[in-house]
Design an enzyme around this catalytic site. Structure first.
Site, PDB file in Angstrom:
ATOM      1  N   TYR A 245     -25.030  -8.196  14.721  1.00  0.00           N
ATOM      2  CA  TYR A 245     -24.852  -6.996  13.905  1.00  0.00           C
ATOM      3  C   TYR A 245     -23.491  -7.064  13.237  1.00  0.00           C
ATOM      4  O   TYR A 245     -22.471  -7.220  13.907  1.00  0.00           O
ATOM      5  CB  TYR A 245     -24.943  -5.750  14.788  1.00  0.00           C
ATOM      6  CG  TYR A 245     -24.700  -4.450  14.062  1.00  0.00           C
ATOM      7  CD1 TYR A 245     -25.636  -3.945  13.168  1.00  0.00           C
ATOM      8  CD2 TYR A 245     -23.545  -3.718  14.295  1.00  0.00           C
ATOM      9  CE1 TYR A 245     -25.421  -2.744  12.514  1.00  0.00           C
ATOM     10  CE2 TYR A 245     -23.317  -2.514  13.645  1.00  0.00           C
ATOM     11  CZ  TYR A 245     -24.259  -2.033  12.754  1.00  0.00           C
ATOM     12  OH  TYR A 245     -24.030  -0.837  12.105  1.00  0.00           O
TER      13      TYR A 245
ATOM     14  N   ASP B  32     -17.201 -13.148  12.601  1.00  0.00           N
ATOM     15  CA  ASP B  32     -17.105 -11.703  12.763  1.00  0.00           C
ATOM     16  C   ASP B  32     -16.510 -11.450  14.147  1.00  0.00           C
ATOM     17  O   ASP B  32     -17.207 -11.444  15.155  1.00  0.00           O
ATOM     18  CB  ASP B  32     -18.486 -11.058  12.633  1.00  0.00           C
ATOM     19  CG  ASP B  32     -18.449  -9.555  12.810  1.00  0.00           C
ATOM     20  OD1 ASP B  32     -17.408  -9.022  13.240  1.00  0.00           O
ATOM     21  OD2 ASP B  32     -19.471  -8.899  12.536  1.00  0.00           O
TER      22      ASP B  32
ATOM     23  N   LYS C 103     -11.817  -2.814  15.794  1.00  0.00           N
ATOM     24  CA  LYS C 103     -11.716  -2.436  17.194  1.00  0.00           C
ATOM     25  C   LYS C 103     -10.274  -2.432  17.690  1.00  0.00           C
ATOM     26  O   LYS C 103      -9.542  -1.486  17.473  1.00  0.00           O
ATOM     27  CB  LYS C 103     -12.581  -3.355  18.064  1.00  0.00           C
ATOM     28  CG  LYS C 103     -14.037  -3.470  17.616  1.00  0.00           C
ATOM     29  CD  LYS C 103     -14.822  -2.227  17.906  1.00  0.00           C
ATOM     30  CE  LYS C 103     -16.293  -2.437  17.613  1.00  0.00           C
ATOM     31  NZ  LYS C 103     -17.079  -1.221  17.728  1.00  0.00           N
TER      32      LYS C 103
END
Length: 423
Positions: A144, A239, A267
């Protein structure tokens, strides 16, 4: 545990917010019951609005490497508030945060700050197309990369949890620019490049997948991605929104010794505040406006609050390298003895208990998990004060705030709940 106030708040939320939540997995649809409403966090713990206390293994889905309300991060945010929340103009701290990122992440020579992981991956894929003059992107099933239209093909995370069709609301033309392949399959990647190599701009991958649960790369897989993309003139994008500063200070690329062309981050680099970044080779990054023709912009990019929190986080990590051995040791103890019928995957402080007796190497093997049993396990653990991600297809996270006593309490609860979840 009673959660009457959470139930009342959820009823109110559903009247004004779709599904009562602002991100789908929070709704507990796949595990049964209704979401817990949080009052506050402290260290490794959450307190809900009914006064129940939980050991937290979600950590705001990964960024709280130091736990909730770390005093250095709180102090940095408080100091930033005395200056201002947003200027839409450059500040010195943006450069300082960029320098911290460059010092830690091996492949990043220049970096652009954005507001989320989705923005970062969207921008990196656009930059790869602009730099190469090609249109196609290769991704892997179950990875994702945010809710970017073209990257929702065979996505994991909430879409896997809720069983939502990949392409609803996404024009077919966008999907046609993406090739989705099985994770950990070098043969599939070789075949894709034989068929479409001259049109492939980039390959984007979670080097350690966190969005179909934690799934590590097979030996040699990341090395093959690097070799194949270089051979065909395509860019390799890591990613690392989830893995950056999480599995090692320099992310998965430090852990596995691979240098991608572009990296997306999020994050951890905001210390719990909304932020993202993408960076990589200087010749590629100079293609971004205003120095190049690939346009990307954001009014709140590099805002003082997120940047200040991120600086406090990254400086603390740099000054305290002992965090990573501690996380490794405690995560290893927590995941060392899964019962029969449960497979555990772990990389550093990321882990998932898959309710299957088969190895989990890709999206297809992850989907063979017993999601009903996971739901029972989740609810039993929640009632014993352990807060896990409400989905079989999400990773769990340790923080530096988790103590040996937290691990002991979690292991004791898990031993009971694994057994009870069978029935």
């Amino acid at each position: 545990m009673t959660r009457s106030k959470s139930e009342e708040l959820f009823r109110s939320a559903q009247a004004v917010i779709p599904g009562g939540v602002n991100s789908p997995v929070r709704a507990f649809r796949s595990v049964g019951g209704n979401p817990v409403f949080i009052a506050c966090g402290e260290g490794s713990h959450l307190l809900d609005v009914d006064g129940n206390r939980y050991i937290d293994y979600v950590g705001s889905w990964g960024p709280l490497l130091l736990g909730h309300r770390h005093p250095e991060i709180v102090k940095a945010i408080e100091e930033a508030l005395t200056v201002g929340t947003s200027f839409g103009a450059p500040t010195e701290r943006e450069t300082e945060l960029a320098e911290e990122i460059l010092a830690a992440v091996p492949s990043v020579e220049m970096v652009r700050l954005v507001n989320s992981g989705t923005e970062a991956t969207m921008s990196a894929v656009r930059l790869a197309r602009g730099f190469t003059g090609r249109d196609l992107t290769v991704k892997f099933e179950g990875c994702y990369h945010g809710h970017v239209d073209s990257l929702l093909v065979k996505a994991g995370s909430g879409m896997a949890t809720l069983g939502i069709a990949d392409t609803q609301g996404v024009p077919a033309a966008f999907c046609d620019t993406t090739i989705a392949l099985p994770f950990n399959s070098v043969d599939a990647l070789e075949q894709a490049f034989r068929a479409h190599g001259a049109r492939i701009a980039s390959v984007i991958v979670e080097p350690v997948v966190g969005n179909m649960g934690c799934v590590p790369p097979a030996p040699g897989f990341l090395q093959a991605l690097r070799e194949i993309t270089a051979r065909h003139g395509a860019l390799l994008i890591f990613d690392e929104v989830m893995t950056g500063f999480r599995v090692a200070r320099g992310g998965a690329q430090e852990l596995y010794g691979i240098r991608p062309d572009l990296t997306t981050l999020g994050k951890v680099i905001g210390g719990g505040l909304p932020i993202g970044a993408y960076g990589g080779r200087a010749d590629i990054m100079r293609c971004i406006a205003p120095t190049g023709p690939v346009y990307q912009a954001g009014t709140l990019s590099g805002n003082p609050l997120a940047v200040s929190a991120g600086l406090a986080m990254l400086r603390h990590i740099r000054q305290h390298p002992e965090i990573y051995p501690q996380l490794e040791s405690r995560a290893a103890r927590l995941t060392s003895a899964p019962p029969a019928g449960v497979t555990v995957n772990r990389v550093g402080s990321m882990f998932t208990f898959f309710f299957t007796d088969q190895p989990v190497m890709d999206y297809e093997s992850a989907k063979r998990s017993d999601t009903e049993r996971f739901g029972r396990f989740f609810r039993l653990m929640l009632d014993r004060g352990v807060y896990l991600a409400p989905s079989q297809f999400e990773a769990a996270f340790l923080s530096a705030a988790h103590s040996e006593a937290d691990i002991d309490a979690t292991l004791a609860a898990a031993a009971e709940c694994f057994e009870l979840s069978v029935h």
